[in-house]
Design a protein around this motif. Structure first.
Motif, PDB file in Angstrom:
ATOM      1  N   ALA A  73      62.220  -0.563  27.635  1.00 26.88           N
ATOM      2  CA  ALA A  73      63.631  -0.817  27.351  1.00 26.88           C
ATOM      3  C   ALA A  73      63.844  -1.919  26.325  1.00 26.88           C
ATOM      4  CB  ALA A  73      64.367  -1.177  28.645  1.00 26.88           C
ATOM      5  N   VAL A  74      62.815  -2.729  26.101  1.00 26.80           N
ATOM      6  CA  VAL A  74      62.959  -3.879  25.209  1.00 26.80           C
ATOM      7  C   VAL A  74      62.885  -3.469  23.744  1.00 26.80           C
ATOM      8  CG1 VAL A  74      61.913  -6.077  24.492  1.00 26.80           C
ATOM      9  CG2 VAL A  74      62.065  -5.471  26.930  1.00 26.80           C
ATOM     10  N   PHE A  75      62.057  -2.488  23.439  1.00 28.51           N
ATOM     11  CA  PHE A  75      61.779  -2.180  22.032  1.00 28.51           C
ATOM     12  C   PHE A  75      63.038  -1.835  21.251  1.00 28.51           C
ATOM     13  CE2 PHE A  75      57.616  -1.481  23.996  1.00 28.51           C
ATOM     14  CZ  PHE A  75      56.826  -2.240  23.153  1.00 28.51           C
ATOM     15  N   GLY A  76      63.835  -0.914  21.771  1.00 27.69           N
ATOM     16  CA  GLY A  76      65.048  -0.531  21.059  1.00 27.69           C
ATOM     17  C   GLY A  76      66.021  -1.681  20.908  1.00 27.69           C
ATOM     18  N   ARG A  77      66.100  -2.534  21.921  1.00 29.90           N
ATOM     19  CA  ARG A  77      67.041  -3.651  21.885  1.00 29.90           C
ATOM     20  C   ARG A  77      66.669  -4.657  20.804  1.00 29.90           C
ATOM     21  NH1 ARG A  77      68.770  -7.157  27.254  1.00 29.90           N
ATOM     22  NH2 ARG A  77      70.525  -8.286  26.294  1.00 29.90           N
ATOM     23  N   LEU A  78      65.380  -4.920  20.637  1.00 27.42           N
ATOM     24  CA  LEU A  78      64.963  -5.897  19.638  1.00 27.42           C
ATOM     25  C   LEU A  78      64.733  -5.268  18.266  1.00 27.42           C
ATOM     26  CD1 LEU A  78      62.586  -8.358  21.527  1.00 27.42           C
ATOM     27  CD2 LEU A  78      65.076  -8.387  21.270  1.00 27.42           C
ATOM     28  N   ALA A  79      64.503  -3.961  18.222  1.00 29.60           N
ATOM     29  CA  ALA A  79      64.321  -3.297  16.923  1.00 29.60           C
ATOM     30  C   ALA A  79      65.612  -3.250  16.133  1.00 29.60           C
ATOM     31  CB  ALA A  79      63.781  -1.883  17.131  1.00 29.60           C
ATOM     32  N   ASP A  80      66.753  -3.290  16.829  1.00 28.34           N
ATOM     33  CA  ASP A  80      68.068  -3.303  16.189  1.00 28.34           C
ATOM     34  C   ASP A  80      68.487  -4.761  16.007  1.00 28.34           C
ATOM     35  OD1 ASP A  80      70.860  -3.310  15.666  1.00 28.34           O
ATOM     36  OD2 ASP A  80      71.105  -1.397  16.692  1.00 28.34           O
ATOM     37  N   ARG A  81      68.634  -5.194  14.766  1.00 31.22           N
ATOM     38  CA  ARG A  81      68.938  -6.606  14.508  1.00 31.22           C
ATOM     39  C   ARG A  81      70.295  -7.015  15.090  1.00 31.22           C
ATOM     40  NH1 ARG A  81      65.871  -4.999  10.094  1.00 31.22           N
ATOM     41  NH2 ARG A  81      64.048  -6.348   9.743  1.00 31.22           N
ATOM     42  N   LYS A  82      71.215  -6.088  15.234  1.00 35.11           N
ATOM     43  CA  LYS A  82      72.506  -6.422  15.834  1.00 35.11           C
ATOM     44  C   LYS A  82      72.330  -6.761  17.315  1.00 35.11           C
ATOM     45  CE  LYS A  82      77.118  -4.545  16.786  1.00 35.11           C
ATOM     46  NZ  LYS A  82      76.988  -4.387  18.260  1.00 35.11           N
ATOM     47  N   THR A  83      71.691  -5.894  18.077  1.00 34.98           N
ATOM     48  CA  THR A  83      71.520  -6.164  19.501  1.00 34.98           C
ATOM     49  C   THR A  83      70.542  -7.317  19.733  1.00 34.98           C
ATOM     50  OG1 THR A  83      69.896  -4.355  19.608  1.00 34.98           O
ATOM     51  CG2 THR A  83      72.170  -3.852  20.236  1.00 34.98           C
ATOM     52  N   GLN A  84      69.604  -7.515  18.804  1.00 32.42           N
ATOM     53  CA  GLN A  84      68.717  -8.673  18.919  1.00 32.42           C
ATOM     54  C   GLN A  84      69.517  -9.971  18.764  1.00 32.42           C
ATOM     55  OE1 GLN A  84      65.327 -10.763  16.192  1.00 32.42           O
ATOM     56  NE2 GLN A  84      64.885  -8.625  16.688  1.00 32.42           N
ATOM     57  N   GLY A 231      65.251 -29.672   9.394  1.00 30.63           N
ATOM     58  CA  GLY A 231      65.071 -30.990   9.991  1.00 30.63           C
ATOM     59  C   GLY A 231      64.189 -30.889  11.212  1.00 30.63           C
ATOM     60  N   ASP A 232      64.688 -31.385  12.343  1.00 33.76           N
ATOM     61  CA  ASP A 232      63.905 -31.298  13.573  1.00 33.76           C
ATOM     62  C   ASP A 232      64.442 -30.204  14.499  1.00 33.76           C
ATOM     63  OD1 ASP A 232      66.271 -32.443  14.325  1.00 33.76           O
ATOM     64  OD2 ASP A 232      65.389 -34.194  15.303  1.00 33.76           O
ATOM     65  N   GLN A 233      65.147 -29.228  13.917  1.00 30.21           N
ATOM     66  CA  GLN A 233      65.684 -28.116  14.691  1.00 30.21           C
ATOM     67  C   GLN A 233      65.108 -26.789  14.197  1.00 30.21           C
ATOM     68  OE1 GLN A 233      67.856 -28.419  17.411  1.00 30.21           O
ATOM     69  NE2 GLN A 233      67.324 -30.589  17.148  1.00 30.21           N
ATOM     70  N   LEU A 234      64.921 -25.865  15.138  1.00 30.19           N
ATOM     71  CA  LEU A 234      64.450 -24.527  14.817  1.00 30.19           C
ATOM     72  C   LEU A 234      65.576 -23.522  15.005  1.00 30.19           C
ATOM     73  CD1 LEU A 234      60.977 -24.561  16.614  1.00 30.19           C
ATOM     74  CD2 LEU A 234      61.433 -24.972  14.187  1.00 30.19           C
ATOM     75  N   LEU A 235      65.688 -22.567  14.081  1.00 29.70           N
ATOM     76  CA  LEU A 235      66.641 -21.464  14.183  1.00 29.70           C
ATOM     77  C   LEU A 235      65.854 -20.162  14.153  1.00 29.70           C
ATOM     78  CD1 LEU A 235      68.364 -23.844  12.819  1.00 29.70           C
ATOM     79  CD2 LEU A 235      69.849 -22.012  11.983  1.00 29.70           C
ATOM     80  N   ILE A 236      66.131 -19.276  15.095  1.00 27.49           N
ATOM     81  CA  ILE A 236      65.403 -18.012  15.118  1.00 27.49           C
ATOM     82  C   ILE A 236      65.793 -17.153  13.919  1.00 27.49           C
ATOM     83  CG2 ILE A 236      65.095 -15.830  16.348  1.00 27.49           C
ATOM     84  CD1 ILE A 236      65.276 -17.304  18.936  1.00 27.49           C
ATOM     85  N   ASN A 237      64.786 -16.657  13.233  1.00 30.90           N
ATOM     86  CA  ASN A 237      64.997 -15.662  12.189  1.00 30.90           C
ATOM     87  C   ASN A 237      64.915 -14.275  12.812  1.00 30.90           C
ATOM     88  OD1 ASN A 237      65.168 -14.225   9.795  1.00 30.90           O
ATOM     89  ND2 ASN A 237      63.012 -14.510   9.285  1.00 30.90           N
ATOM     90  N   GLU A 238      63.751 -13.934  13.377  1.00 29.38           N
ATOM     91  CA  GLU A 238      63.607 -12.626  14.014  1.00 29.38           C
ATOM     92  C   GLU A 238      62.587 -12.694  15.137  1.00 29.38           C
ATOM     93  OE1 GLU A 238      64.875  -9.442  10.553  1.00 29.38           O
ATOM     94  OE2 GLU A 238      62.742  -9.669  11.016  1.00 29.38           O
ATOM     95  N   LEU A 239      62.683 -11.714  16.037  1.00 29.10           N
ATOM     96  CA  LEU A 239      61.754 -11.563  17.151  1.00 29.10           C
ATOM     97  C   LEU A 239      60.957 -10.277  16.959  1.00 29.10           C
ATOM     98  CD1 LEU A 239      64.277 -12.331  20.031  1.00 29.10           C
ATOM     99  CD2 LEU A 239      62.515 -13.898  19.184  1.00 29.10           C
ATOM    100  N   ALA A 240      59.697 -10.296  17.385  1.00 22.78           N
ATOM    101  CA  ALA A 240      58.853  -9.104  17.328  1.00 22.78           C
ATOM    102  C   ALA A 240      58.215  -8.893  18.697  1.00 22.78           C
ATOM    103  CB  ALA A 240      57.777  -9.245  16.254  1.00 22.78           C
ATOM    104  N   PRO A 241      58.585  -7.818  19.419  1.00 24.16           N
ATOM    105  CA  PRO A 241      58.032  -7.570  20.751  1.00 24.16           C
ATOM    106  C   PRO A 241      56.665  -6.891  20.692  1.00 24.16           C
ATOM    107  CG  PRO A 241      59.616  -5.866  20.220  1.00 24.16           C
ATOM    108  CD  PRO A 241      59.599  -6.818  19.048  1.00 24.16           C
ATOM    109  N   ARG A 242      55.704  -7.596  20.144  1.00 26.05           N
ATOM    110  CA  ARG A 242      54.360  -7.044  19.938  1.00 26.05           C
ATOM    111  C   ARG A 242      53.483  -8.141  19.371  1.00 26.05           C
ATOM    112  NH1 ARG A 242      54.343  -6.974  14.488  1.00 26.05           N
ATOM    113  NH2 ARG A 242      56.291  -6.485  13.412  1.00 26.05           N
TER     114      ARG A 242
END
Length: 357
Positions: A73-84, A231-242
Motif C-alpha cells: 500500500a505504500v508504493f503508490g502513495r509515495l510514488a505520487d509526489r502529491k500524496t507523498q 543552515g542547521d535545518q533539513l527539508l525533505i526533497n523526496e522519499l524513496a520506499p526502497r
C-alpha cells in the motif's frame, strides 16, 4: 528449503538485492515486469519491489496480488509526489512549500504563492532530472498537459543535499546509517560521501524525520529520505520506499549493506546496528563504457550493471573505501584520470573538497 523473495523489477537494484540474499540463505528472484509468463508463487513466498511504480502487466498483476507483498500500500502513495507531500505535511515535517497543479492554475498564481522561482514536477516518474519544468521568468507558463499531472515547488536556496537511509523491522525498531552528502548534476546523482563528522549534528534531526514517516506508514524494510540542508535545518526533497542510489556506499563501507538490511527486515531476521568501515565515496558511472583499469585502483570496488551504455544512463558505480583519508583522496584522483573529464571533473573535485572539509 530457503525463503523465496520475489523482486518486482529486474534492474540493478534487483540484482544487488539478489546478491545480498546469498549469504542470508534467501532465494531472491528479480522479475522483469515485461516477461510473457508470470512466476508461480507459493503462499510462503515474499514479494518486494525495486521501483515505486509499475504499469499493469501480467507479471506486476501477479506479484501485486500476493498476500505477502510487503509494503504494497505504500508504493503508490509515495510514488505520487502529491500524496507523498500530503503525508509529509500531515506529519508536520519540513518540506519545500508546494501547490497542486490543477484547475488551470497559472504560472503567475504559482509565483504569487511560492515565489519567483518555481519548479514543476510530474506527479509520477521523472527521476534523474526528467519530468521537471522551471517557471523562472514572467514569460514561462504552465504547459497545458501538466494540469492535473504535476505539483509545483518553491525553489529552495539550499547549501547542500543530504540523504538518510534507514531500515525498520516489523517490531517497529529502526536503524539508520550516517547522513550522506550528495552531488547532483543535471538532476542525476554523481557522487556520495559518508560519513562526515560535520554532518553528525544533523543526525538526530534526520532520524526523527524519517523515523516518524516509517512509523506512520508501518513500513518494513529500507527507505531513503533525500533532503536539502538550509543552515542547521533539513527539508525533505523526496522519499524513496526502497534501497537507494545514495546508499550504495554501504556495500563496501558498512558491516551490513542497505540491500542486506532490506532483506533482513522483510524476512523477519535481526537488524542489528551496522559497523561503519572507514571513509566512503561512491561515484556513479553514467553513460561511460567499462574500463578494466578501474579494477586496478587501490581501495576501490567497481559494480557494473551490464546495461547498454547510453548518455545520461546509470551503468555502474564505484565505491572507494579506506581508513586512511589520504589514500581515498589519492584513489579519487587516479579515478578522475580514467573517467571522461567533461563529465567527471566537477564530481571528482567536489568529492575531494568534501573530504577536505
Amino acid at each position: 528449503m530457503s525463503q523465496r523473495v520475489w523482486v518486482l523489477g529486474a534492474g540493478q537494484l534487483g540484482a544487488m538485492l539478489q546478491h545480498a540474499g546469498m549469504p542470508l540463505a534467501l532465494d531472491v528472484r528479480p522479475v522483469d515486469i515485461n516477461e510473457s509468463h508470470a512466476p508461480s508463487l507459493s503462499d510462503a513466498d515474499l514479494v518486494t519491489a525495486e521501483r515505486e511504480q509499475w504499469p499493469e502487466t501480467l507479471v506486476t498483476h501477479t506479484l501485486a496480488q500476493h498476500s505477502r507483498f510487503i509494503n504494497k500500500a505504500v508504493f503508490g502513495r509515495l510514488a505520487d509526489r502529491k500524496t507523498q507531500k500530503e503525508l509529509i505535511d500531515s506529519l508536520g515535517i519540513a518540506t519545500a512549500p508546494w501547490r497542486n497543479v490543477a484547475n488551470d492554475i497559472t504560472a503567475n498564481e504559482l509565483r504569487d504563492q511560492l515565489g519567483e522561482r518555481v519548479l514543476l514536477k510530474r506527479r509520477t516518474g521523472g527521476y534523474d532530472g526528467r519530468g521537471q519544468h522551471w517557471l523562472r521568468t514572467d514569460d514561462d507558463q504552465v504547459p497545458d498537459d501538466w494540469q492535473g499531472e504535476a505539483i509545483a515547488e518553491q525553489a529552495i536556496n539550499f547549501e547542500e543535499e543530504v540523504s538518510l537511509v534507514g531500515v525498520r523491522n516489523a517490531a517497529g525498531d529502526c536503524v539508520f546509517y550516517p547522513l550522506t552528502l550528495n552531488l547532483h548534476l543535471n538532476g542525476i546523482l554523481y557522487a556520495s560521501v559518508a560519513p562526515l563528522a560535520r554532518l553528525q549534528p544533523l543526525q538526530a534531526q534526520a532520524e526523527a524525520m524519517l523515523g516518524n514517516i516509517l512509523a506512520a506508514l508501518d513500513y518494513v524494510g529500507v527507505m531513503a529520505m533525500e533532503t536539502f540542508r538550509v543552515g542547521d535545518q533539513l527539508l525533505i526533497n523526496e522519499l524513496a520506499p526502497r534501497v537507494h542510489n545514495s546508499g550504495h556506499w554501504t556495500q563496501a563501507g558498512a558491516s551490513i549493506s542497505q540491500f542486506e538490511y532490506h532483506l533482513r527486515a522483510i524476512s523477519g531476521m535481526a537488524t542489528p546496528a551496522p559497523q561503519i568501515i572507514g571513509q566512503n565515496v561512491m561515484i556513479n558511472l553514467i553513460g561511460t563504457t567499462y574500463n578494466p583499469a578501474w579494477r586496478d585502483l587501490p581501495c576501490a570496488r567497481t559494480y557494473w550493471y551490464g546495461k547498454e551504455v547510453r548518455p545520461g544512463r546509470k551503468v555502474g558505480h564505484i565505491n572507494i573505501l579506506g581508513t586512511d583519508v589520504t589514500q581515498v583522496r589519492e584513489t579519487l584522483v587516479l579515478l578522475g584520470d580514467l573517467l571522461p573529464a567533461a563529465l567527471y571533473t566537477d564530481a571528482i573535485d567536489w568529492s575531494l573538497k568534501a573530504l577536505k572539509d
